[in-house]
Design a protein around this motif. Structure first.
Motif, PDB file in Angstrom:
ATOM      1  N   MET A   8       0.865  -1.171   0.000  1.00  0.00           N
ATOM      2  CA  MET A   8       0.000   0.000   0.000  1.00  0.00           C
ATOM      3  C   MET A   8       0.903   1.223   0.000  1.00  0.00           C
ATOM      4  SD  MET A   8      -3.000  -1.491   0.353  1.00  0.00           S
ATOM      5  CE  MET A   8      -4.195  -0.420   1.081  1.00  0.00           C
ATOM      6  N   ALA A   9       0.606   2.188  -0.850  1.00  0.00           N
ATOM      7  CA  ALA A   9       1.388   3.415  -0.926  1.00  0.00           C
ATOM      8  C   ALA A   9       0.815   4.413   0.075  1.00  0.00           C
ATOM      9  CB  ALA A   9       1.339   3.984  -2.336  1.00  0.00           C
ATOM     10  N   GLN A  10       1.638   4.776   1.050  1.00  0.00           N
ATOM     11  CA  GLN A  10       1.227   5.735   2.079  1.00  0.00           C
ATOM     12  C   GLN A  10       1.872   7.080   1.776  1.00  0.00           C
ATOM     13  OE1 GLN A  10       1.472   4.425   6.248  1.00  0.00           O
ATOM     14  NE2 GLN A  10       2.743   6.222   6.576  1.00  0.00           N
ATOM     15  N   PRO A  11       1.089   8.150   1.634  1.00  0.00           N
ATOM     16  CA  PRO A  11       1.697   9.454   1.360  1.00  0.00           C
ATOM     17  C   PRO A  11       2.739   9.805   2.419  1.00  0.00           C
ATOM     18  CG  PRO A  11      -0.689   9.567   1.114  1.00  0.00           C
ATOM     19  CD  PRO A  11      -0.381   8.223   1.738  1.00  0.00           C
ATOM     20  N   ALA A  12       3.874  10.297   1.977  1.00  0.00           N
ATOM     21  CA  ALA A  12       4.947  10.679   2.895  1.00  0.00           C
ATOM     22  C   ALA A  12       4.551  11.941   3.651  1.00  0.00           C
ATOM     23  CB  ALA A  12       6.237  10.912   2.115  1.00  0.00           C
ATOM     24  N   ASP A  13       4.898  11.969   4.938  1.00  0.00           N
ATOM     25  CA  ASP A  13       4.659  13.181   5.713  1.00  0.00           C
ATOM     26  C   ASP A  13       5.812  14.165   5.492  1.00  0.00           C
ATOM     27  OD1 ASP A  13       6.798  12.458   7.455  1.00  0.00           O
ATOM     28  OD2 ASP A  13       5.424  11.429   8.824  1.00  0.00           O
ATOM     29  N   THR A  14       5.735  15.326   6.100  1.00  0.00           N
ATOM     30  CA  THR A  14       6.736  16.371   5.884  1.00  0.00           C
ATOM     31  C   THR A  14       8.138  15.918   6.264  1.00  0.00           C
ATOM     32  OG1 THR A  14       5.032  18.029   6.283  1.00  0.00           O
ATOM     33  CG2 THR A  14       7.311  18.776   6.399  1.00  0.00           C
ATOM     34  N   ALA A  15       8.273  15.225   7.393  1.00  0.00           N
ATOM     35  CA  ALA A  15       9.595  14.739   7.824  1.00  0.00           C
ATOM     36  C   ALA A  15      10.140  13.702   6.843  1.00  0.00           C
ATOM     37  CB  ALA A  15       9.517  14.153   9.232  1.00  0.00           C
TER      38      ALA A  15
END
Length: 161
Positions: free
Chosen positions: A98-105
């Motif tokens: 599953m592709a999880q959107p990357a957070d800012t960090a």
């Protein structure tokens, strides 16, 4: 996040030996083949770079690309190692997840370690792969050796003569 999905670091911790061999296959060629699902449910395959570093398998693409649109609708993907030799002596690798959107960090971490400078992270759609299954298939002697791994079941090996 799916309960039975892990980051690359989680896969490495659970089965480091298989993770190293799969990483070698994915890293043997700059590009891999990613399959996503179109809006109508049919498959789409796209070439892409998919680096593994900092404990993550990264999926980076142009924000307006078809594959980014696909992942925005349905985060399931399958990433396949690009063939680099006819006999594939080290095997043929596939990672499902599953592709999880990357957070800012995570975006900052990706940009800091990328092979060329990225001035503006908003110029890409960046995802972290949450792994649900890994498969490595290779010829071993006169048989086909299929090694698969999932967070729920661990490694399973089958030999087909």
């Amino acid at each position: 996040m799916v309960d039975s999905a892990v980051t690359w670091a989680g896969f490495e911790q659970a089965d480091g030996e298989l993770a190293q061999r799969v990483m070698a296959r994915l890293g043997s060629h700059r590009h891999a083949i990613m399959a996503t699902l179109k809006a109508d449910g049919s498959p789409r395959t796209s070439g892409m770079e998919a680096p593994i570093r900092s404990g993550h398998l990264w999926l980076a693409m142009a924000p307006g690309s078809r594959k980014a649109g696909d992942l925005g609708r349905d985060p399931r993907f399958s990433l396949h190692s690009a063939p680099d030799a006819e006999l594939l002596p080290e095997g043929d690798a596939r990672v499902d997840g599953m592709a999880q959107p990357a957070d800012t960090a995570q975006q900052a971490e990706f940009v800091a370690g990328h092979r060329y400078p990225i001035d503006d992270p908003s110029t890409m759609a960046l995802y972290v792969a949450m792994i649900t299954r890994v498969v490595l298939v290779r010829v071993s002697g006169d048989s086909l050796l299929i090694e698969s791994w999932s967070p729920a079941t661990g490694r399973d090996t089958h030999r087909i003569q």
